[in-house]
Design an enzyme around this catalytic site. Structure first.
Site, mmCIF file in Angstrom:
data_model
loop_
_atom_site.group_PDB
_atom_site.id
_atom_site.type_symbol
_atom_site.label_atom_id
_atom_site.label_comp_id
_atom_site.label_asym_id
_atom_site.label_seq_id
_atom_site.Cartn_x
_atom_site.Cartn_y
_atom_site.Cartn_z
ATOM 1 N N SER A 137 34.536 46.672 42.460
ATOM 2 C CA SER A 137 35.643 46.119 41.663
ATOM 3 C C SER A 137 36.462 45.141 42.486
ATOM 4 O O SER A 137 36.921 44.121 41.977
ATOM 5 C CB SER A 137 36.516 47.248 41.135
ATOM 6 O OG SER A 137 37.244 47.828 42.195
ATOM 7 N N ARG B 167 36.468 41.464 40.962
ATOM 8 C CA ARG B 167 37.719 40.992 40.383
ATOM 9 C C ARG B 167 38.023 39.563 40.847
ATOM 10 O O ARG B 167 38.293 38.673 40.052
ATOM 11 C CB ARG B 167 38.863 41.918 40.776
ATOM 12 C CG ARG B 167 40.201 41.485 40.197
ATOM 13 C CD ARG B 167 41.320 42.397 40.628
ATOM 14 N NE ARG B 167 41.077 43.766 40.171
ATOM 15 C CZ ARG B 167 40.622 44.752 40.915
ATOM 16 N NH1 ARG B 167 40.337 44.530 42.198
ATOM 17 N NH2 ARG B 167 40.424 45.948 40.428
ATOM 18 N N ASN C 259 37.639 36.182 38.395
ATOM 19 C CA ASN C 259 38.774 35.319 38.097
ATOM 20 C C ASN C 259 38.513 33.890 38.537
ATOM 21 O O ASN C 259 38.789 32.933 37.802
ATOM 22 C CB ASN C 259 40.030 35.859 38.775
ATOM 23 C CG ASN C 259 40.711 36.911 37.933
ATOM 24 O OD1 ASN C 259 41.417 36.593 36.989
ATOM 25 N ND2 ASN C 259 40.459 38.167 38.241
#
Lengths: 282, 156
Positions: free
Chosen positions: A211, A215, A219
């Protein structure tokens, strides 16, 4: 558009246009344009563009911090020194609140991670086609500038954080303590619960690592993709396309300042939190 | 699909971003940095002032101490001098008193001697008169022989 859907959409585009994406110049279809921009300077094993631009960003961080350290004065700081001081104090503050223990390595690590990610993310604000254009002029067909929009980069950093989590778990709790924690937390120390505990702990470590890397990648990848979609507006070579490009591109670029800093901040904070958790006994 | 057109638009966006940063991001950041520098400068200046004040106070203290020491020295010296003078005066006065007493005693002794001599003289005169009276077997009239007697008395 969330990061995940953006990634998904990008892959669909990539697959759909894979046949159309040919090497070469001349007019491209929008799909070719995007697929072209998603191509790495790579030999199939190693993404040289990610490596080079992340290395450059890292060198810039080292140079900036080194410059600040060399010219540091105990008197009234200049603007540059004041900026670095504010950053250092802020990171030191955050790490103090999160990590309880020896922070002589962790706080500088957090500062380095934050600035490195900031500089890598900031490459997203450069005109999308500028560096690839220079690259093409130099004979480089594919060039992706933003290292953090490459999963290899972000997952690599996340693996580094995983290594540190394991290192500090061993260091703080000792091999026995860490093993006890792996087998006896969170459910309990009954031997029948050992497999469940171990499984959950392994899942936790993997989830944290994946994660953390996904992440940041998601993004930045989504942001880059939206820049590409906006670039398609300008590529229509019409006045309305130009106007829309400038309007939406400016809005997205300005918003991206926030994302650049926010994602770097989140990455740094999670690095601290994960390492901090490795310091805590259960 | 025109790469040149989108590249132009991308550069326009880049300059809009640069303008935005210059206008809305840079100034507050610079203000914060200058504010921080100003605060640090003020703090350092205050510390310097404090140090200077301490130094001044120390210098003043040293001056006051030296002056007090000097004053004390002067007072001590003056007192000593005054005491010496007083002693000298007292000694002189005592000496003078002594001399005076000696003089007085001398005078008194001289007077006493004179008195005794006078008494002796009149007694000798009276003795002479009584002797003469016994020799002459008669009364000698003091009135008649006053002149003789006083001459005798004076010759003693």
């Amino acid at each position: 558009m969330t990061a995940e859907t953006a990634v998904h959409a990008a892959h669909e585009v990539a697959h759909g246009a894979a046949d159309a994406a040919q090497h070469g110049h001349g007019p491209e279809t929008p799909a070719q344009y995007i697929v072209h921009h998603l191509g790495h300077l790579t030999d199939g094993m190693f993404n040289y563009d990610t490596f080079i631009f992340s290395l450059l960003a890292g060198l810039v961080v080292v140079w900036v911090l080194g410059l600040a350290a060399r010219n540091a004065t105990v008197g009234v700081p200049g603007r540059f020194q004041a900026l670095i001081e504010i950053l250092v104090e802020w990171v030191e503050d955050q790490s103090k609140q999160i990590v309880h223990g020896d922070r002589s390595f962790i706080a500088p690590l957090a500062l380095t991670v934050f600035l490195w990610v900031v500089f890598m993310n900031t490459l997203d604000l450069l005109p999308l086609d500028m560096l690839p254009m220079f690259g093409q002029a130099a004979g480089i067909e594919y060039l992706r500038v933003v290292p953090t929009a490459d999963l290899n980069c972000t997952l690599g950093m996340a693996l580094g954080v995983l290594t540190l989590m394991l290192y500090y778990s061993f260091k703080i709790k000792g091999a026995g303590g860490f093993m006890h924690e792996l087998f006896c937390a969170p459910f309990g120390s009954h031997p029948l619960l050992w497999p469940a505990n171990l499984l959950l702990n392994i899942i936790e470590f993997v989830a944290k690592t994946v994660s953390l890397g996904m992440r940041l990648f998601g993004n930045m990848y989504a942001g880059e993709l939206i820049f590409m979609l906006i670039a398609l507006l300008g590529a229509t070579a019409t006045w309305w396309g130009f106007a829309l490009h400038v309007l939406t591109g400016s809005a997205w670029a300005i918003f991206h300042i926030l994302i650049v800093l926010l994602q770097a901040f989140i990455f740094m904070m999670l690095t601290l939190v994960y390492i901090g958790q490795a310091h805590e006994h259960h | 699909m025109n790469l040149n057109a989108t590249l132009v638009a991308q550069f326009v966006v880049f300059f809009v971003l640069a303008w935005f940063t210059m206008t809305f991001v840079w100034p507050p950041l610079m203000r914060a940095l200058d504010e921080r520098a100003r605060k640090i400068a003020d703090g350092l200046a205050a510390a310097d002032r404090g140090q200077q004040a301490l130094k001044d106070a120390e210098v003043r203290f040293a001056a006051i101490e030296a002056e007090a020491r000097q004053n004390a020295q002067a007072i001590l010296a003056e007192t000593e001098a005054r005491a010496a003078t007083y002693l000298e005066q007292q000694r002189k006065a005592a000496e003078a008193e002594g001399v005076r007493l000696v003089e007085q005693a001398k005078v008194e002794i001289a007077q006493e001697v004179q008195r005794a001599r006078d008494a002796l003289r009149s007694e000798v005169a009276a003795l002479a008169v009584a002797g003469a009276r016994q020799i002459l077997e008669r009364e000698i009239d003091p009135a008649q022989h006053a002149e003789l007697l006083s001459r005798l008395e004076a010759s003693l």
